[in-house]
Enzyme design. Sequence first.
Site, mmCIF file in Angstrom:
data_model
loop_
_atom_site.group_PDB
_atom_site.id
_atom_site.type_symbol
_atom_site.label_atom_id
_atom_site.label_comp_id
_atom_site.label_asym_id
_atom_site.label_seq_id
_atom_site.Cartn_x
_atom_site.Cartn_y
_atom_site.Cartn_z
ATOM 1 N N CYS A 138 0.571 -1.363 0.231
ATOM 2 C CA CYS A 138 -0.531 0.266 0.126
ATOM 3 C C CYS A 138 1.044 1.248 0.064
ATOM 4 O O CYS A 138 0.702 2.372 -0.540
ATOM 5 C CB CYS A 138 -1.278 0.007 1.648
ATOM 6 S SG CYS A 138 -0.036 -0.611 2.799
ATOM 7 N N HIS A 252 -2.688 6.478 4.950
ATOM 8 C CA HIS A 252 -1.720 6.121 4.799
ATOM 9 C C HIS A 252 -1.039 7.006 4.788
ATOM 10 O O HIS A 252 -1.707 8.549 2.995
ATOM 11 C CB HIS A 252 -0.841 5.421 4.435
ATOM 12 C CG HIS A 252 -0.642 3.700 4.563
ATOM 13 N ND1 HIS A 252 -1.421 3.155 5.778
ATOM 14 C CD2 HIS A 252 0.047 2.449 4.687
ATOM 15 C CE1 HIS A 252 -1.226 2.580 5.824
ATOM 16 N NE2 HIS A 252 -0.843 1.727 5.541
HETATM 17 P P1 NAP Z 1 -7.656 -9.409 7.607
HETATM 18 O O1 NAP Z 1 -8.156 -8.914 8.027
HETATM 19 O O2 NAP Z 1 -6.453 -10.569 9.067
HETATM 20 O O3 NAP Z 1 -7.621 -10.878 6.737
HETATM 21 C C1 NAP Z 1 -7.367 -12.111 6.441
HETATM 22 C C2 NAP Z 1 -7.684 -12.796 5.487
HETATM 23 O O4 NAP Z 1 -7.741 -14.152 4.941
HETATM 24 C C3 NAP Z 1 -9.482 -13.024 6.088
HETATM 25 O O5 NAP Z 1 -10.343 -13.090 5.485
HETATM 26 C C4 NAP Z 1 -9.029 -14.455 6.847
HETATM 27 O O6 NAP Z 1 -10.057 -15.285 6.793
HETATM 28 C C5 NAP Z 1 -8.459 -15.166 5.061
HETATM 29 N N1 NAP Z 1 -7.908 -16.376 5.930
HETATM 30 C C6 NAP Z 1 -6.761 -16.378 6.913
HETATM 31 N N2 NAP Z 1 -6.384 -17.769 6.567
HETATM 32 C C7 NAP Z 1 -6.574 -18.844 5.309
HETATM 33 C C8 NAP Z 1 -6.813 -19.784 5.056
HETATM 34 N N3 NAP Z 1 -6.315 -20.542 6.009
HETATM 35 N N4 NAP Z 1 -7.576 -20.239 4.390
HETATM 36 C C9 NAP Z 1 -8.410 -19.129 3.682
HETATM 37 N N5 NAP Z 1 -8.024 -17.600 4.234
HETATM 38 C C10 NAP Z 1 -7.790 -17.597 5.079
HETATM 39 O O7 NAP Z 1 -6.147 -9.473 7.105
HETATM 40 P P2 NAP Z 1 -6.018 -8.194 5.544
HETATM 41 O O8 NAP Z 1 -5.580 -6.940 6.284
HETATM 42 O O9 NAP Z 1 -7.416 -8.043 5.068
HETATM 43 O O10 NAP Z 1 -4.539 -8.215 4.855
HETATM 44 C C11 NAP Z 1 -4.803 -9.889 4.336
HETATM 45 C C12 NAP Z 1 -3.874 -9.726 3.399
HETATM 46 O O11 NAP Z 1 -3.776 -8.816 2.064
HETATM 47 C C13 NAP Z 1 -2.108 -10.042 3.635
HETATM 48 O O12 NAP Z 1 -1.997 -10.983 4.707
HETATM 49 C C14 NAP Z 1 -1.398 -9.411 3.202
HETATM 50 O O13 NAP Z 1 -0.785 -10.620 2.672
HETATM 51 C C15 NAP Z 1 -2.632 -8.673 2.337
HETATM 52 N N6 NAP Z 1 -2.936 -7.001 2.044
HETATM 53 C C16 NAP Z 1 -1.968 -6.067 1.596
HETATM 54 C C17 NAP Z 1 -1.376 -4.433 1.868
HETATM 55 C C18 NAP Z 1 -1.326 -3.662 0.558
HETATM 56 O O14 NAP Z 1 -0.305 -3.366 0.947
HETATM 57 N N7 NAP Z 1 -1.536 -4.004 -0.847
HETATM 58 C C19 NAP Z 1 -2.087 -4.318 2.240
HETATM 59 C C20 NAP Z 1 -3.439 -4.963 3.872
HETATM 60 C C21 NAP Z 1 -2.759 -6.188 3.368
HETATM 61 P P3 NAP Z 1 -10.656 -15.810 8.680
HETATM 62 O O15 NAP Z 1 -11.957 -14.450 8.460
HETATM 63 O O16 NAP Z 1 -12.001 -17.554 7.939
HETATM 64 O O17 NAP Z 1 -10.339 -16.459 9.285
HETATM 65 O O1 3JN Z 2 0.871 -2.627 7.731
HETATM 66 C C1 3JN Z 2 0.644 -1.899 6.669
HETATM 67 O O2 3JN Z 2 0.358 -1.075 6.669
HETATM 68 C C2 3JN Z 2 0.976 -2.655 5.425
HETATM 69 C C3 3JN Z 2 1.001 -4.043 5.518
HETATM 70 C C4 3JN Z 2 0.569 -5.055 4.589
HETATM 71 C C5 3JN Z 2 0.858 -6.371 5.432
HETATM 72 C C6 3JN Z 2 0.839 -6.980 6.004
HETATM 73 C C7 3JN Z 2 0.786 -7.937 6.324
HETATM 74 C C8 3JN Z 2 1.473 -9.001 5.364
HETATM 75 C C9 3JN Z 2 1.719 -7.269 4.192
HETATM 76 C C10 3JN Z 2 2.322 -6.309 2.487
HETATM 77 O O3 3JN Z 2 1.305 -6.244 1.639
HETATM 78 O O4 3JN Z 2 3.247 -6.490 2.367
HETATM 79 C C11 3JN Z 2 1.839 -8.652 4.256
HETATM 80 C C12 3JN Z 2 2.461 -9.324 3.569
HETATM 81 O O5 3JN Z 2 1.963 -9.717 2.300
HETATM 82 O O6 3JN Z 2 3.558 -9.455 3.546
#
Ligand code: NAP
Ligand code: 3JN
Length: 347
Positions: A138, A252
């Site tokens: 992000c 952010h």
């Molecule tokens: P979150 O609110 O903790 O949500 C996690 C999601 O993953 C929930 O839907 C959860 O399902 C699912 N999950 C966990 N374990 C799983 C499994 N074994 N099989 C299938 N689904 C599973 O986290 P979030 O903020 O949405 O972030 C999720 C991911 O997106 C992060 O880990 C990161 O890789 C990515 N992300 C990217 C950015 C970016 O900068 N582009 C920003 C934030 C996050 P349940 O509800 O059923 O547990």
């Molecule tokens: O902390 C933030 O503001 C952004 C977080 C992103 C994030 C959180 C957990 C795992 C990531 C990411 O997008 O890089 C990951 C990950 O996929 O490594």
Amino acid sequence: MSSTAVASNKKTYNVGVVGATGAVGMEMIRMLEHRKFPIKELHLFASERSAGKSLPFSNQAISIKKLDNQSIPSIDVAIFSAGATISKQFAPLFAAKGAFVIDNSSAWRMETEIPLVVPEVNPHHLSKDKKIIANPNCSTIQMVVALKPLHDAAHIKSVRVATYQAVSGAGSKGIHDLENQSRSWANGSKNSIPEKFPYPIAFNLIPQIDSFVDNGYTKEEMKMVNETRKIMELPNLPLSATCVRVPVFRSHSEAVWIETERALSVEQAKAILAKAPGITLEDDPQKSIYPMPLNAAEKQSTFVGRIRQDLASQRGLSLWIVSDNLLKGAALNAVEIAELLIKQGLI
Ligand code: NAP
Ligand code: 3JN
């Protein structure tokens, strides 16, 4: 159970959202609906904790399936946001069944063959045979949206950035920490135990996002360095980041200092950014107009302001960039990539 799109003559697509119940996943579903992505069927996946529950989409309740090897459908586009481990395991399986996978995690971002795409910056990196596409971090996305038009005009020589990152970047547990600690504080107690962050985040700043690596920087800081270089095709760009978690729910903010090879005045930079795709210029200091996270929350644009000469560098500019981390920083960028796949005739 999956949803059926409103009948139309337009081509429609089978779409999956993996991690549908998460902070990012729920915004994915909202963005697909809000931007009227042409969906034939929507498939939602999460862990077994959520299997059988449902989420709303287009006036329907779509039931959530547990993600496992047996449940992988043949679909056109799968958008993943369930973390890097799940992406590593399942993205190739979805791709093998013909889907373009748009992955929000860090799992694939730095693999040479995987396009890392921000539509305003490098749409030409998409191609028919590259079925896994990485969505950048992000903090990187909102910065490169603003840097690209300035680079095209004056060639950026170096970048320094300090981020002020909202708790929603750390998922639902990050949001709960700020909610619970703020509530406890208001009730006169300081005893709310952090669920996600290493220290209290309410009324505090934490200069650590993700874990530390050997050079003293955090993984989040190094993501900004490495991803920016890859997206902008500037492998040697000098860039240094300090990433800080702040008690803000959404959006952010970034203080960014750039140096350019060619001279670029403040007025020229403002004119360039005012016309740049994805950017809203908010820069009128006399009227106290500048971007702020509260104003940027739930908006699709990247807001830029406080553009001024860097007093410490002859060809340097200072900028303030704010964007909703769950939208342009994650869900919106992913949906825009899916829209590009259609526009480029890849699906
Ligand atoms: P979150 O609110 O903790 O949500 C996690 C999601 O993953 C929930 O839907 C959860 O399902 C699912 N999950 C966990 N374990 C799983 C499994 N074994 N099989 C299938 N689904 C599973 O986290 P979030 O903020 O949405 O972030 C999720 C991911 O997106 C992060 O880990 C990161 O890789 C990515 N992300 C990217 C950015 C970016 O900068 N582009 C920003 C934030 C996050 P349940 O509800 O059923 O547990
Ligand atoms: O902390 C933030 O503001 C952004 C977080 C992103 C994030 C959180 C957990 C795992 C990531 C990411 O997008 O890089 C990951 C990950 O996929 O490594």
